[in-house]
Scaffold this motif. Structure first.
Motif, mmCIF file in Angstrom:
data_model
loop_
_atom_site.group_PDB
_atom_site.id
_atom_site.type_symbol
_atom_site.label_atom_id
_atom_site.label_comp_id
_atom_site.label_asym_id
_atom_site.label_seq_id
_atom_site.Cartn_x
_atom_site.Cartn_y
_atom_site.Cartn_z
ATOM 1 N N GLU A 404 8.631 -0.288 15.930
ATOM 2 C CA GLU A 404 7.459 0.585 15.747
ATOM 3 C C GLU A 404 7.239 0.896 14.264
ATOM 4 O O GLU A 404 6.097 0.927 13.799
ATOM 5 C CB GLU A 404 7.659 1.890 16.526
ATOM 6 N N SER A 405 8.335 1.119 13.543
ATOM 7 C CA SER A 405 8.215 1.422 12.116
ATOM 8 C C SER A 405 7.633 0.238 11.359
ATOM 9 O O SER A 405 6.780 0.405 10.479
ATOM 10 C CB SER A 405 9.593 1.792 11.549
ATOM 11 N N ILE A 406 8.116 -0.966 11.710
ATOM 12 C CA ILE A 406 7.595 -2.167 11.045
ATOM 13 C C ILE A 406 6.113 -2.345 11.356
ATOM 14 O O ILE A 406 5.301 -2.655 10.466
ATOM 15 C CB ILE A 406 8.409 -3.408 11.475
ATOM 16 N N PHE A 407 5.754 -2.160 12.637
ATOM 17 C CA PHE A 407 4.342 -2.282 13.024
ATOM 18 C C PHE A 407 3.494 -1.243 12.292
ATOM 19 O O PHE A 407 2.389 -1.537 11.818
ATOM 20 C CB PHE A 407 4.202 -2.106 14.542
ATOM 21 N N LYS A 408 4.034 -0.020 12.179
ATOM 22 C CA LYS A 408 3.308 1.039 11.484
ATOM 23 C C LYS A 408 3.130 0.702 10.013
ATOM 24 O O LYS A 408 2.056 0.914 9.435
ATOM 25 C CB LYS A 408 4.061 2.357 11.652
ATOM 26 N N GLU A 409 4.205 0.164 9.384
ATOM 27 C CA GLU A 409 4.117 -0.227 7.982
ATOM 28 C C GLU A 409 3.105 -1.359 7.793
ATOM 29 O O GLU A 409 2.353 -1.380 6.810
ATOM 30 C CB GLU A 409 5.492 -0.650 7.464
ATOM 31 N N GLN A 410 3.107 -2.314 8.745
ATOM 32 C CA GLN A 410 2.134 -3.413 8.658
ATOM 33 C C GLN A 410 0.711 -2.887 8.779
ATOM 34 O O GLN A 410 -0.186 -3.321 8.046
ATOM 35 C CB GLN A 410 2.424 -4.442 9.754
ATOM 36 N N GLU A 411 0.509 -1.954 9.714
ATOM 37 C CA GLU A 411 -0.819 -1.378 9.891
ATOM 38 C C GLU A 411 -1.232 -0.602 8.635
ATOM 39 O O GLU A 411 -2.379 -0.691 8.183
ATOM 40 C CB GLU A 411 -0.820 -0.460 11.110
ATOM 41 N N ASN A 412 -0.264 0.135 8.074
ATOM 42 C CA ASN A 412 -0.546 0.858 6.831
ATOM 43 C C ASN A 412 -0.878 -0.110 5.702
ATOM 44 O O ASN A 412 -1.767 0.145 4.884
ATOM 45 C CB ASN A 412 0.651 1.718 6.442
ATOM 46 N N ALA A 413 -0.139 -1.251 5.671
ATOM 47 C CA ALA A 413 -0.387 -2.245 4.630
ATOM 48 C C ALA A 413 -1.788 -2.845 4.769
ATOM 49 O O ALA A 413 -2.498 -3.031 3.767
ATOM 50 C CB ALA A 413 0.665 -3.344 4.697
ATOM 51 N N ARG A 414 -2.165 -3.138 6.040
ATOM 52 C CA ARG A 414 -3.517 -3.678 6.255
ATOM 53 C C ARG A 414 -4.576 -2.664 5.846
ATOM 54 O O ARG A 414 -5.597 -3.024 5.244
ATOM 55 C CB ARG A 414 -3.684 -4.058 7.732
ATOM 56 N N GLN A 415 -4.328 -1.411 6.142
ATOM 57 C CA GLN A 415 -5.292 -0.373 5.771
ATOM 58 C C GLN A 415 -5.360 -0.228 4.249
ATOM 59 O O GLN A 415 -6.442 -0.052 3.683
ATOM 60 C CB GLN A 415 -4.881 0.946 6.418
#
Length: 724
Positions: A404-415
């Motif tokens: 979940e943390s990795i997915f959240k970081e990826q989503e944050n990176a895309r944003q």
């Protein structure tokens, strides 16, 4: 006679009964008293006991009328002596019925005291060390069944030398009873031995698996916590798993400690701390997962649990269930109060807590319900499951949380990328506007710099002109003297020429020649004073012009003398009332050095002018003179030259300009060389004189200029210039 014999018989009968009562009661064991291969022994309160120690007490035929019969009250009142020791002898008799198919010949003691067991006066077992052989005390902790030679129908007298010692460490931490009223001696058949062996194998298997798995998990969690120090819940998971590992590990270490009382007590305390730590950290890490903080009531629960831990003996037996129930109730409240946020990895924590609770309940049901007796052979597996269910569930939680943390970081990176692209477009437009503004402001700045340079040059020129103006009066005075000589000798030559012509008309050649020689001498004097005026004008022109800035060999003595006189006469021309003594102390051996003469002249003129102005100020302050009973003040300025070493150690010359004026206050001495700093009234100085002098000496000539000043004695400026 008959009556006497009758009374004697009665007395003998009563004595026999009393003696029999005072002796051991024989316990007869029948096969019906066996329970799963274990013989149920009578309680200790049916035994005999004597406190103290005497090896003769092992004799089976000993008269034990002085021994006491035990009851539950007496046993409860057993106390430690001043050395934390309890020592005494127990005695009882047993006999086996002939109906036994297999005698229970394997003896086990369930008490940790050191024991010497005698059967019919023979020492058959030594459990630990009572000190009988002179060796130090050693407790008994292995609980291993020991083979004992017994037979049917034979009466056996069991005598037990019992020694129990408690160390100061154990006394402080453990409230331990000496014994209970139940028997600590048991006899069992070979089935009991096989059960012991199976239990040992299960125990070591349990210790090995639980310690290995929980130890590896704890190491993994601590490494993960070190890499993610901001994630506090990982640290609590690591601490919880460390406690899980600590309990079986400390129990195992206690079992192999060899009966050392301090070691046994220490590992007992460690296992108790780890046990309470498990149930204290469960609600704390649950709060960290669901609340991201530890509320005050959880902290109160932790404090209460820690306080309930002492003494450890009571804690393990009585208070553990209270803390366990409170822990799971706390977790249930935390989950219920944040149910809306129970998603993803948090659900795994909920599942882990529920599974752990189910396993614990089922494990206790198996141990206590006869209906589930057949499952007791699997009790170690249930125990292992109760220890490892939650740590393994937390491993799954950590894996999902990391995902979940990795997915959240990826989503944050895309944003961030999306926002960056939007800002990039905005920045492109802003850059264009900014470049235009920069161009406009650069042009304005360049113009400001040019104006500033022009203003600076104008200020410097003004400073030069100011010093030139101060020179003008002095130069006029200096030129006036040679001009007077020129005029006087010119007038004299005119008269001499008229006389010479008259003598020539009279044909007096000799007298005409004498007059001619006088005219020649006057012409030489006119020429000398004309050159003197020329030198003064040349020096003034040199001071006023910018010059090439090239260094040339210069006579510093001549430069200092000339500027001292010019400065004095310039000040005298402006203020007729001013008068001061000025003198030079010039070293005649001073060599010529390479300097920019007009620059050094400006420095000298500036320092000398300041000196004359300083003594002028003090002279006015002390008017009328002298003060009553004092010495009349005499203004004085001195210029001195001498050979000296530079700060680097190389050869050089030193120029000092000193005055006996009012001095410079200490608080402004550090500012004296700063540009635009001046103590003069507005309009009387630019504040550039000393700063320009400092720059000329230090940057233009690699020299130094220093200040020494005292409000009582005056001021000295010291210039040091390299000779090369």
């Amino acid at each position: 006679m008959i009556i006497s014999r009758f009374f004697f018989g009665i007395i003998l009968f009563v004595s026999t009964i009393i003696y029999s009562i005072a002796q051991d009661t024989t316990f007869y064991f029948t096969p019906e008293m066996m329970n799963n291969g274990e013989l149920v022994f009578p309680d200790i309160k049916h035994w005999k006991f004597i406190k103290g120690n005497d090896q003769d007490w092992s004799d089976p035929n000993l008269d034990i009328r002085s021994w006491e019969s035990l009851d539950s009250v007496r046993i409860a009142n057993f106390e430690w002596d001043a050395q934390n020791t309890f020592e005494g002898w127990f005695r009882f008799k047993i006999q086996f019925d002939s109906a036994f198919d297999e005698l229970p010949v394997f003896l086990t003691s369930k008490n940790s005291a050191a024991q010497d067991i005698y059967i019919n006066g023979k020492l058959v077992h030594r459990l630990g060390n009572t000190g009988i052989n002179g060796e130090p005390y050693k407790g008994h902790h292995d609980y291993k069944p020991r083979y004992t030679t017994l037979a049917k129908g034979t009466e056996y007298v069991f005598v037990i030398h019992f020694v129990k010692w408690k160390s100061d460490f154990a006394k402080f931490f453990i409230s331990e009873e000496i014994m209970t009223f139940r028997s600590f001696i048991q006899l069992g058949t070979s089935q009991e031995l096989f059960t012991y062996i199976d239990n040992q194998e299960e125990n070591y298997g349990f210790f090995g698996i639980v310690v290995s798995v929980s130890g590896l998990l704890a190491l993994f969690y601590w490494l993960l916590a070190a890499l993610n120090q901001s994630e506090k819940h990982i640290k609590w998971i690591a601490l919880f798993t460390s406690f899980i590992c600590g309990v079986p590990l400390s129990v195992y270490l206690r079992s192999i400690s060899g009966g050392n009382p301090d070691a046994v007590a220490f590992f007992y305390v460690i296992s108790s701390i780890c046990l309470v730590g498990i149930y204290v950290t469960i609600p704390v890490l649950t709060a960290r997962v669901f609340y991201q903080r530890i509320p005050l009531w959880i902290k109160a629960y932790v404090l209460g649990s820690v306080l309930l831990t002492f003494p450890f003996e009571i804690f393990v037996n009585v208070r553990t269930p209270i803390i366990i129930i409170a822990a799971f109730l706390s977790c249930a409240y935390i989950i219920a109060s944040s149910w809306e946020s129970v998603k993803g990895s948090k659900r795994i924590v909920v599942v882990g807590l529920i599974l752990t609770l189910i396993v614990l309940i089922f494990f206790n049901l198996v141990l206590n319900l006869d209906v589930l007796r057949e499952l007791r052979s699997y009790r170690m597996y249930f125990l292992m499951a109760s220890w490892l269910t939650f740590p393994l569930t937390l491993l799954v939680y950590v894996a999902v949380w990391l995902k979940e943390s990795i997915f959240k970081e990826q989503e944050n990176a895309r944003q961030v990328v999306r926002i960056t692209e939007e800002k990039q477009a905005l920045l492109t437009d802003q850059n264009i506007q900014l470049e235009q503004q920069v161009s406009e402001r650069t042009a304005a700045l360049n113009k400001s710099i040019e104006d500033l340079k022009a203003t600076q040059n104008q200020l410097i020129h003004s400073e030069k002109m100011a010093s030139l103006g101060e020179l003008t009066a002095g130069v006029a005075h200096e030129i006036q003297n040679p001009l007077n000589f020129v005029n006087n000798f010119s007038d004299l030559n005119q008269e001499l020429i008229d006389e010479q012509l008259e003598e020539l008309n009279n044909n007096d050649i000799e007298e005409a020649k004498v007059i001619a020689n006088s005219i020649k001498e006057n012409e030489l004097k006119i020429n000398h004073h004309g050159k003197r005026a020329e030198e003064i004008v040349k020096s003034m022109l040199q001071h006023s012009r910018t010059g090439s800035g090239e260094k040339e060999l210069t006579d510093i003595n001549l430069l200092a003398d000339e500027y001292l006189r010019l400065a004095y006469h310039g000040l005298r021309a402006k203020d007729k009332s001013f008068n001061a003594e000025f003198k030079t102390e010039l070293d005649p051996s001073l060599p010529k050095i390479k300097v920019v003469p007009q620059d050094i002249g400006r420095v000298l003129l500036n320092l000398i002018n300041n000196a004359f102005q300083a003594v002028s100020v003090r002279s006015r302050e002390l008017t009328p003179q002298p003060p009553q009973g004092g010495v009349e003040y005499q203004p004085q300025v001195t210029v001195k030259t001498m050979l000296s070493d530079t700060p680097s150690g190389a050869g050089g010359i030193q120029i000092t300009v000193s005055d006996n004026g009012p001095g410079i206050p200490e608080e402004i001495q550090d500012k004296i060389f700063q540009p635009f700093f001046t103590t003069k009234a507005t309009g009387q100085g630019t504040g550039l004189g000393l700063s320009m002098s400092h720059e000329i000496i230090t940057k233009g000539h690699d020299g130094t200029i220093e200040l020494e000043s005292d409000t009582n004695t005056g001021t000295v400026f010291i210039i040091t210039l390299p000779a090369k």
